[in-house]
Design a protein around this motif. Sequence first.
Motif, short mmCIF file in Angstrom:
data_model
loop_
_atom_site.label_atom_id
_atom_site.label_comp_id
_atom_site.label_asym_id
_atom_site.label_seq_id
_atom_site.Cartn_x
_atom_site.Cartn_y
_atom_site.Cartn_z
N PRO A 111 -3.12 -33.09 -29.48
CA PRO A 111 -1.74 -33.84 -29.44
C PRO A 111 -1.87 -34.37 -30.48
N LEU A 112 -2.89 -34.86 -31.27
CA LEU A 112 -3.72 -35.67 -32.53
C LEU A 112 -2.38 -35.08 -33.48
N THR A 113 -2.34 -33.42 -32.93
CA THR A 113 -1.73 -32.81 -34.66
C THR A 113 -0.33 -32.11 -34.26
N GLU A 114 0.00 -33.04 -33.40
CA GLU A 114 1.72 -32.19 -33.00
C GLU A 114 2.78 -32.19 -34.18
N MET A 141 -23.93 -43.08 -25.52
CA MET A 141 -23.94 -44.32 -24.14
C MET A 141 -24.78 -43.81 -22.59
N VAL A 142 -24.55 -41.82 -22.65
CA VAL A 142 -25.58 -41.10 -21.25
C VAL A 142 -26.27 -40.81 -22.11
N GLN A 143 -27.46 -41.24 -22.92
CA GLN A 143 -28.72 -41.02 -23.11
C GLN A 143 -28.65 -39.95 -23.92
N MET A 144 -27.11 -39.02 -24.41
CA MET A 144 -27.56 -37.18 -24.75
C MET A 144 -27.58 -37.80 -26.35
N ASP A 145 -28.33 -36.87 -28.07
CA ASP A 145 -27.96 -37.49 -29.19
C ASP A 145 -27.84 -35.91 -29.05
N VAL A 146 -26.01 -36.15 -29.86
CA VAL A 146 -25.78 -34.50 -30.12
C VAL A 146 -24.83 -34.20 -31.56
N ASP A 147 -24.82 -33.39 -32.46
CA ASP A 147 -23.60 -33.10 -33.42
C ASP A 147 -22.51 -32.20 -32.69
N VAL A 148 -21.60 -33.17 -33.65
CA VAL A 148 -20.65 -32.80 -33.45
C VAL A 148 -19.43 -32.49 -34.50
N ARG A 149 -18.75 -31.94 -34.64
CA ARG A 149 -18.05 -31.17 -35.75
C ARG A 149 -17.37 -30.28 -35.50
N PHE A 150 -16.27 -30.15 -36.36
CA PHE A 150 -15.12 -29.09 -36.19
C PHE A 150 -15.57 -27.86 -37.19
N VAL A 151 -15.56 -26.79 -36.42
CA VAL A 151 -15.48 -25.37 -36.68
C VAL A 151 -14.42 -24.51 -37.45
N GLN A 152 -13.35 -24.91 -36.30
CA GLN A 152 -11.58 -24.33 -36.97
C GLN A 152 -11.20 -25.22 -36.73
N ASP A 153 -9.42 -25.24 -37.90
CA ASP A 153 -8.76 -26.42 -36.82
C ASP A 153 -6.98 -25.21 -38.03
N ILE A 154 -6.61 -25.43 -36.46
CA ILE A 154 -5.01 -25.28 -36.45
C ILE A 154 -4.43 -25.96 -38.28
N LEU A 155 -4.40 -27.51 -38.48
CA LEU A 155 -4.09 -26.63 -39.15
C LEU A 155 -4.24 -26.89 -40.93
N LYS A 156 -5.51 -25.90 -40.88
CA LYS A 156 -6.44 -25.28 -41.66
C LYS A 156 -6.21 -23.94 -41.84
N GLY A 157 -4.94 -23.24 -40.46
CA GLY A 157 -4.59 -22.37 -40.40
C GLY A 157 -5.15 -21.34 -39.43
N ASP A 158 -5.97 -22.04 -39.28
CA ASP A 158 -7.53 -21.49 -37.99
C ASP A 158 -6.22 -20.85 -36.98
N ASN A 159 -6.50 -19.35 -36.26
CA ASN A 159 -5.60 -19.69 -34.58
C ASN A 159 -6.21 -20.93 -34.01
N ILE A 160 -6.85 -21.73 -33.45
CA ILE A 160 -7.67 -22.57 -32.58
C ILE A 160 -8.05 -23.19 -33.07
N THR A 161 -8.20 -24.41 -32.05
CA THR A 161 -9.06 -25.79 -33.04
C THR A 161 -9.79 -25.55 -31.93
N GLU A 162 -11.61 -25.93 -32.84
CA GLU A 162 -13.02 -25.65 -32.08
C GLU A 162 -14.07 -26.38 -32.78
N ILE A 163 -13.89 -27.15 -31.56
CA ILE A 163 -15.14 -28.36 -31.49
C ILE A 163 -16.74 -27.66 -31.35
N ARG A 164 -17.59 -27.80 -32.20
CA ARG A 164 -19.34 -27.04 -31.93
C ARG A 164 -19.52 -28.68 -31.58
#
Length: 180
Positions: A111-114, A141-164
């Motif tokens: 929805p952010l890229t509509e 805030m629930v005691q989980m240290d995570v790395d979050v990043r975009f792998v694919q993005d429809i705005l960059k021509g990929d078929n799907i948006t993927e957050i890893r």
Amino acid sequence: MSRQGNRAGDPRKVNGELFTLTYGALVAQLIKDYENDEQVNKQLDKMGYNMGVRLIEDFLARANTGRCNDFRETADVIAKVAFKMYLGLTPVVSNWSTTGDEFSLLLESNPLTEFVELPPGHANLNYSNLLCGALRGALEMVQMDVDVRFVQDILKGDNITEIRLKFIKRLEDAVPVGED
């Protein structure tokens, strides 16, 4: 005669469109204020992180979900409850690592890229990086240290948006200095 009742439409759609346009104006301003895409990405992540830190309380109060026992359960709650509650969509949880500490959220629509096209010369811009920061902040805030990043993005021509998301470690509850 007035026809105001017919023009109102669905307030959720109007609110979503207003949010999307406001977010677009924010990103456009950041592009003007910072020299390169990496700095804009960092600012979006920082803003998202601050939102996630605050949103988790609202989420826990409204969602009626118990404590998650493992990262797989956390992934399901993020996809099926949190994304649905705040963005009105349910991403697919996929691409689990063999160790079970990493997965992807696949979004067919964002929805952010509509109404968005990346401006020329900004191929490294992660336009929706706010989402990565929000996920990281909420999980911290629930005691989980995570790395979050975009792998694919429809705005960059990929078929799907993927957050890893990759689980790094469980954080210990810290007691402020001088308190028992």
